[in-house]
Design an enzyme around this catalytic site. Sequence first.
Site, PDB file in Angstrom:
ATOM      1  N   ILE A  66       0.883  -1.155   0.000  1.00 24.42           N
ATOM      2  CA  ILE A  66       0.000   0.000   0.000  1.00 24.42           C
ATOM      3  C   ILE A  66       0.924   1.208   0.000  1.00 24.42           C
ATOM      4  CG2 ILE A  66      -0.249  -0.149   2.533  1.00 24.42           C
ATOM      5  CD1 ILE A  66      -2.982   1.233   2.207  1.00 24.42           C
ATOM      6  N   SER A  67       0.794   2.054  -1.001  1.00 28.12           N
ATOM      7  CA  SER A  67       1.718   3.177  -1.162  1.00 28.12           C
ATOM      8  C   SER A  67       1.625   4.135   0.019  1.00 28.12           C
ATOM      9  CB  SER A  67       1.415   3.939  -2.457  1.00 28.12           C
ATOM     10  OG  SER A  67       1.658   3.144  -3.587  1.00 28.12           O
TER      11      SER A  67
END
Length: 220
Positions: A66-67
Amino acid sequence: MAEQQDARVYSDRRHEMVEQLKRYGITNSKVLEAFNAVERHLFFDAAYRDFAYDDGAFSIGYGQTISQPYTVAYMTSMLVERCPSGKVLEIGTGSGYQAAILEYMGYSVYTVERIEALFRRSSLILGALGLTVHQILGDGTLGWEEEAPYSGIIVTAGAPEPPSALLGQLAEEGVLIIPIGDSTGQRMTVFTRRGEMFQREEFHTFAFVPLIGREGWREE
């Protein structure tokens, strides 16, 4: 009581995250509102929710992440500045967080995920939140042709070149936002459709997981 306390803690952490995004140069009010509203910790497994509002990428398994909040906010800002509304395709659903941000901002969101476990997990989370995100399991480098054209396409993985299928699914004046480069880093790049031509703009360098698929990198 414990749940109420946790909710307050997470609310405070979201506020801190938004203030940090402002310091990093994110100024669009719609983007900041969305980041303050969407509960990022719900896209993390319960054991790792304390890390949800840290400014860093976090593993969600299967070689994916998840960025970090800044990266998501940066790409979202690029989209809203060029395409404030309309139909948007996301390539790489991952946790579902980016799709939730776009849905909150009023876009009609379509998203493609190639890893079945992540597709199922994100479907459960987005469904539990009551979001009307359209999802499909498949090769993201080929887009979602049946639902094209799109006002905007966001790619959440690094590609060697822009997939021709994605360029072809843009509406007139539509924008493709995609990290272009190799394993050492990728330049955030925007392609704007003008008839059969595409204007190219390059911006900052980031580090994304590779875009795997027929028009991307091969899976090792």
